[in-house]
Design a protein around this motif. Structure first.
Motif, PDB file in Angstrom:
ATOM      1  N   HIS A 207     -24.723  14.346 -12.305  1.00 53.33           N
ATOM      2  CA  HIS A 207     -26.270  13.364 -12.910  1.00 53.33           C
ATOM      3  C   HIS A 207     -26.269  12.015 -12.222  1.00 53.33           C
ATOM      4  O   HIS A 207     -27.507  11.732 -12.922  1.00 53.33           O
ATOM      5  CB  HIS A 207     -24.877  13.166 -14.405  1.00 53.33           C
ATOM      6  N   ASN A 208     -25.944  11.369 -11.184  1.00 52.34           N
ATOM      7  CA  ASN A 208     -26.451  10.882 -10.583  1.00 52.34           C
ATOM      8  C   ASN A 208     -26.316   9.897  -9.270  1.00 52.34           C
ATOM      9  O   ASN A 208     -24.847  10.423  -9.020  1.00 52.34           O
ATOM     10  CB  ASN A 208     -26.397   9.168 -11.651  1.00 52.34           C
ATOM     11  N   PHE A 209     -26.552   8.997  -8.447  1.00 50.17           N
ATOM     12  CA  PHE A 209     -26.506   8.787  -7.188  1.00 50.17           C
ATOM     13  C   PHE A 209     -26.631   7.541  -7.119  1.00 50.17           C
ATOM     14  O   PHE A 209     -27.906   6.891  -7.969  1.00 50.17           O
ATOM     15  CB  PHE A 209     -26.612  10.089  -6.067  1.00 50.17           C
ATOM     16  N   GLU A 210     -25.623   6.546  -6.098  1.00 50.54           N
ATOM     17  CA  GLU A 210     -25.693   5.997  -6.342  1.00 50.54           C
ATOM     18  C   GLU A 210     -26.537   5.678  -4.527  1.00 50.54           C
ATOM     19  O   GLU A 210     -25.703   5.749  -3.326  1.00 50.54           O
ATOM     20  CB  GLU A 210     -25.347   4.197  -6.069  1.00 50.54           C
ATOM     21  N   VAL A 211     -28.013   5.266  -3.902  1.00 47.71           N
ATOM     22  CA  VAL A 211     -27.651   4.580  -2.609  1.00 47.71           C
ATOM     23  C   VAL A 211     -27.395   3.640  -2.349  1.00 47.71           C
ATOM     24  O   VAL A 211     -27.137   2.357  -2.497  1.00 47.71           O
ATOM     25  CB  VAL A 211     -29.719   4.418  -2.291  1.00 47.71           C
ATOM     26  N   ALA A 212     -26.371   2.902  -1.326  1.00 54.20           N
ATOM     27  CA  ALA A 212     -25.006   2.097  -1.366  1.00 54.20           C
ATOM     28  C   ALA A 212     -25.302   1.739   0.088  1.00 54.20           C
ATOM     29  O   ALA A 212     -25.883   2.374   0.879  1.00 54.20           O
ATOM     30  CB  ALA A 212     -23.550   2.639  -1.532  1.00 54.20           C
ATOM     31  N   GLN A 213     -24.402   0.719   0.622  1.00 53.21           N
ATOM     32  CA  GLN A 213     -24.605  -0.301   1.674  1.00 53.21           C
ATOM     33  C   GLN A 213     -22.646  -0.922   2.281  1.00 53.21           C
ATOM     34  O   GLN A 213     -22.893  -1.361   1.404  1.00 53.21           O
ATOM     35  CB  GLN A 213     -25.616  -1.832   1.614  1.00 53.21           C
ATOM     36  N   TRP A 214     -22.760   0.499   2.280  1.00 54.46           N
ATOM     37  CA  TRP A 214     -21.056   0.397   2.192  1.00 54.46           C
ATOM     38  C   TRP A 214     -20.582  -0.134   4.235  1.00 54.46           C
ATOM     39  O   TRP A 214     -19.368  -0.458   3.423  1.00 54.46           O
ATOM     40  CB  TRP A 214     -20.693   2.180   2.417  1.00 54.46           C
ATOM     41  N   ASP A 215     -21.295  -0.495   4.429  1.00 54.55           N
ATOM     42  CA  ASP A 215     -20.692  -0.888   5.855  1.00 54.55           C
ATOM     43  C   ASP A 215     -21.971  -1.609   6.648  1.00 54.55           C
ATOM     44  O   ASP A 215     -23.090  -1.893   5.667  1.00 54.55           O
ATOM     45  CB  ASP A 215     -20.180   0.445   7.219  1.00 54.55           C
ATOM     46  N   LYS A 216     -21.501  -2.082   8.047  1.00 53.10           N
ATOM     47  CA  LYS A 216     -22.578  -3.454   8.041  1.00 53.10           C
ATOM     48  C   LYS A 216     -23.556  -2.784   9.038  1.00 53.10           C
ATOM     49  O   LYS A 216     -24.693  -3.396   9.511  1.00 53.10           O
ATOM     50  CB  LYS A 216     -22.020  -4.290   9.050  1.00 53.10           C
ATOM     51  N   ASP A 217     -23.971  -1.126   9.095  1.00 54.82           N
ATOM     52  CA  ASP A 217     -24.476  -0.546  10.130  1.00 54.82           C
ATOM     53  C   ASP A 217     -26.276  -0.667   8.877  1.00 54.82           C
ATOM     54  O   ASP A 217     -26.110  -1.065   7.852  1.00 54.82           O
ATOM     55  CB  ASP A 217     -24.677   0.440  10.495  1.00 54.82           C
ATOM     56  N   ASN A 220     -27.905   3.424   5.521  1.00 55.57           N
ATOM     57  CA  ASN A 220     -27.601   3.540   3.796  1.00 55.57           C
ATOM     58  C   ASN A 220     -26.284   4.461   3.891  1.00 55.57           C
ATOM     59  O   ASN A 220     -26.192   5.530   4.965  1.00 55.57           O
ATOM     60  CB  ASN A 220     -28.454   3.961   2.231  1.00 55.57           C
ATOM     61  N   GLU A 221     -25.553   4.517   2.717  1.00 54.45           N
ATOM     62  CA  GLU A 221     -24.688   5.530   2.275  1.00 54.45           C
ATOM     63  C   GLU A 221     -24.891   6.027   1.391  1.00 54.45           C
ATOM     64  O   GLU A 221     -25.743   5.413   0.635  1.00 54.45           O
ATOM     65  CB  GLU A 221     -22.977   5.027   2.330  1.00 54.45           C
ATOM     66  N   MET A 222     -24.395   6.860  -0.023  1.00 55.68           N
ATOM     67  CA  MET A 222     -24.242   7.543  -0.669  1.00 55.68           C
ATOM     68  C   MET A 222     -23.323   8.372  -2.381  1.00 55.68           C
ATOM     69  O   MET A 222     -22.273   8.323  -0.830  1.00 55.68           O
ATOM     70  CB  MET A 222     -25.308   9.378  -0.597  1.00 55.68           C
ATOM     71  N   LEU A 227     -19.427  16.556 -12.010  1.00 55.45           N
ATOM     72  CA  LEU A 227     -18.131  16.763 -12.683  1.00 55.45           C
ATOM     73  C   LEU A 227     -16.935  16.662 -12.027  1.00 55.45           C
ATOM     74  O   LEU A 227     -16.227  16.883 -12.168  1.00 55.45           O
ATOM     75  CB  LEU A 227     -19.612  18.431 -13.101  1.00 55.45           C
ATOM     76  N   GLU A 228     -17.244  16.925 -10.437  1.00 51.86           N
ATOM     77  CA  GLU A 228     -15.779  17.155  -9.934  1.00 51.86           C
ATOM     78  C   GLU A 228     -15.391  15.718  -9.621  1.00 51.86           C
ATOM     79  O   GLU A 228     -14.050  14.801  -8.997  1.00 51.86           O
ATOM     80  CB  GLU A 228     -15.686  17.692  -8.333  1.00 51.86           C
ATOM     81  N   GLY A 229     -16.188  14.112  -9.993  1.00 50.78           N
ATOM     82  CA  GLY A 229     -16.099  13.713  -9.898  1.00 50.78           C
ATOM     83  C   GLY A 229     -17.209  11.954  -8.906  1.00 50.78           C
ATOM     84  O   GLY A 229     -17.999  12.615  -8.898  1.00 50.78           O
ATOM     85  N   VAL A 230     -16.648  11.397  -7.939  1.00 52.93           N
ATOM     86  CA  VAL A 230     -17.092  10.667  -7.725  1.00 52.93           C
ATOM     87  C   VAL A 230     -16.765  10.726  -5.498  1.00 52.93           C
ATOM     88  O   VAL A 230     -15.770  10.305  -5.856  1.00 52.93           O
ATOM     89  CB  VAL A 230     -16.958   8.924  -8.003  1.00 52.93           C
ATOM     90  N   PHE A 231     -17.411  10.589  -5.350  1.00 57.42           N
ATOM     91  CA  PHE A 231     -17.347  11.000  -3.606  1.00 57.42           C
ATOM     92  C   PHE A 231     -18.500   9.956  -2.960  1.00 57.42           C
ATOM     93  O   PHE A 231     -20.219   9.998  -3.409  1.00 57.42           O
ATOM     94  CB  PHE A 231     -18.123  12.455  -3.156  1.00 57.42           C
ATOM     95  N   LEU A 232     -18.222   9.307  -1.595  1.00 55.84           N
ATOM     96  CA  LEU A 232     -18.553   9.434  -0.796  1.00 55.84           C
ATOM     97  C   LEU A 232     -18.960   9.857   0.024  1.00 55.84           C
ATOM     98  O   LEU A 232     -18.394  10.288   1.140  1.00 55.84           O
ATOM     99  CB  LEU A 232     -17.856   7.880  -0.167  1.00 55.84           C
ATOM    100  N   THR A 251     -17.942  12.504 -14.640  1.00 51.78           N
ATOM    101  CA  THR A 251     -18.767  10.524 -14.443  1.00 51.78           C
ATOM    102  C   THR A 251     -20.202  11.109 -14.537  1.00 51.78           C
ATOM    103  O   THR A 251     -20.769  11.833 -14.020  1.00 51.78           O
ATOM    104  CB  THR A 251     -18.125  10.036 -12.570  1.00 51.78           C
ATOM    105  N   GLY A 252     -20.775   9.956 -15.028  1.00 53.94           N
ATOM    106  CA  GLY A 252     -22.348   9.906 -14.974  1.00 53.94           C
ATOM    107  C   GLY A 252     -22.823   8.901 -14.790  1.00 53.94           C
ATOM    108  O   GLY A 252     -23.976   9.625 -14.143  1.00 53.94           O
ATOM    109  N   GLU A 253     -22.500   8.304 -14.281  1.00 52.03           N
ATOM    110  CA  GLU A 253     -23.024   7.069 -13.623  1.00 52.03           C
ATOM    111  C   GLU A 253     -22.315   6.353 -12.658  1.00 52.03           C
ATOM    112  O   GLU A 253     -20.829   6.119 -13.138  1.00 52.03           O
ATOM    113  CB  GLU A 253     -24.018   5.760 -14.476  1.00 52.03           C
ATOM    114  N   VAL A 254     -22.158   5.782 -11.826  1.00 55.80           N
ATOM    115  CA  VAL A 254     -22.272   5.073 -10.238  1.00 55.80           C
ATOM    116  C   VAL A 254     -22.549   3.777 -10.126  1.00 55.80           C
ATOM    117  O   VAL A 254     -23.872   4.169  -9.853  1.00 55.80           O
ATOM    118  CB  VAL A 254     -21.459   6.751  -9.556  1.00 55.80           C
TER     119      VAL A 254
END
Length: 389
Positions: A207-217, A220-222, A227-232, A251-254
């Motif tokens: 349903h959706n995804f987040e463009v994330a800043q997971w580390d210091k480089d 981006n990460e995602m 349906l199967e959950g949330v994945f990094l 999960t629908g939104e993250v």
């Protein structure tokens, strides 16, 4: 000495949250900038004209427009890209000129998962010199059921357009081929051939995804939700991607959030169009993260954002819903933790039955140092700013 100062700051932030009374919580000034919205599928916040002020962009069913800060004058830049509705936008300054670029998804037809002529469309929009005028759409190849898109900073220093369909090709009821999440590589001439790379094809409804800043480089990460959950998902310089599962709940939104000491948490609406707002925190020694359901009263929860609205140094959560069967009302709420482990949360009602929330974005719109909220409503047919006072 530095560690002691950091700890003192964190404890001060937690104490401020824990001690918050209603009078200390933020008050929001409501401003409706458009009351003629048809659906309001997607919103974004970015500087569109290079004046260093964040503007608001709206993907509505039959047009895409940007609203100029601070007058909020509406500029329609494309209309009727496809026979069916526009459904999503990606907005970001990808060339460093101080003005954002836009891509759009359209031909929204989630029931058709096979025929690309009848379902899904992806466009890059070429701006004119005067960005308040009509932009030129360039149609790209696509999967059926185009649903979400974002610009993504790659390890090579470039930006890709990541596009997420709702279903896998030919998928019925979450069964069949996986969802092909594609990265589009922009050529120097936007009208030329765009290369594509499959980022992930193992989710069966997403349903959706987040463009994330997971580390210091700088890249981006995602965070991918479905349906199967949330994945990094983490990109590598060789073009590959690593995949780590965070949860196994549909999960629908993250969204990504952070505590006062930088510790990560994940906010999620579960399941798709769901009733639960959940918080995930890392579980040492375990593959899946700890889950804490902090609210189960949402009705078609469809919008989610994180940010430090209280000025405590750590993030809180804003959530919006669009259904009325549970409480008879739509709305927007702010959730804030009351303990250092983020196990106990309280909520503040921001909008009481005037926003059937389809999408939410947050940013400081008036340069007062406080994070404001932008929301678009489906059944309420409105676009509102909630200025944090």
């Amino acid at each position: 000495m530095k560690a002691s100062a950091t700890l003192a700051s964190a404890l001060t932030s937690l104490a401020a949250i824990a001690g918050s009374q209603a009078a200390d919580l933020p008050k929001f000034r409501h401003v409706t900038i458009d009351d003629q919205v048809k659906i309001g599928y997607g919103t974004a916040i970015a500087d569109m004209n290079g004046d260093k002020k964040p503007d608001i962009i709206l993907c509505d069913a039959r047009n895409i427009a940007w609203y100029e800060n601070p007058s909020w004058k509406k500029h329609i830049i494309v209309e009727n890209l496809t026979q069916r509705d526009h459904v999503c936008i990606a907005v970001r300054d990808i060339d460093g000129d101080g003005k954002a670029e836009i891509a759009a998804g359209a031909q929204w037809n989630p029931g058709e998962t096979s025929d690309t002529a009848k379902s899904g469309a992806v466009f890059y929009l070429i701006p004119p010199a005067d960005r308040t005028q009509k932009w030129t759409p360039v149609q790209l190849e696509h999967e059926p059921t185009t649903h979400r898109m974002r610009w993504f900073a790659t390890p090579t220093g470039k930006f890709d357009l990541v596009v997420l369909p709702l279903h896998g090709r030919g998928n019925k009821g979450g069964k069949g081929d996986g969802v092909r999440t594609l990265a589009y590589h922009k050529p120097s001439d936007a009208k030329g051939k765009w290369g594509t790379t499959v980022i992930d094809d193992r989710m069966h409804m997403s349903h959706n995804f987040e463009v994330a800043q997971w580390d210091k480089d700088a890249s981006n990460e995602m965070l991918l939700a479905g349906l199967e959950g949330v994945f990094l998902l983490n990109p590598a310089k060789d073009g590959g991607w690593s995949r780590r599962q965070i949860s196994n709940n549909p999960t629908g939104e993250v969204r990504q959030g952070a505590g006062a000491r930088g510790e990560k948490f994940i906010a999620a609406i579960e399941p798709m169009h769901g009733n639960q707002l959940s918080i995930y925190t890392e579980a040492k020694g375990r593959k899946l993260w700890n889950r804490n359901v902090i609210d189960d009263s949402l009705d078609q929860g469809h919008a989610l954002a994180t940010g430090d609205f209280l000025g405590t140094g750590s993030d809180q959560i804003v959530v919006g819903w669009r259904g009325t069967r549970r409480t008879g009302k739509v709305g927007v709420k702010l959730f804030y933790p009351t303990d250092k482990n983020r196990t106990q949360w309280k909520s503040l009602l921001i909008d009481d039955n005037e926003m059937a929330t389809e999408d939410i974005r947050v940013a400081d719109l008036n340069a007062d140092g406080k994070i404001d909220i932008v929301a678009a409503g489906r059944a309420s047919h409105n676009l509102k700013i909630y200025f944090n006072k």
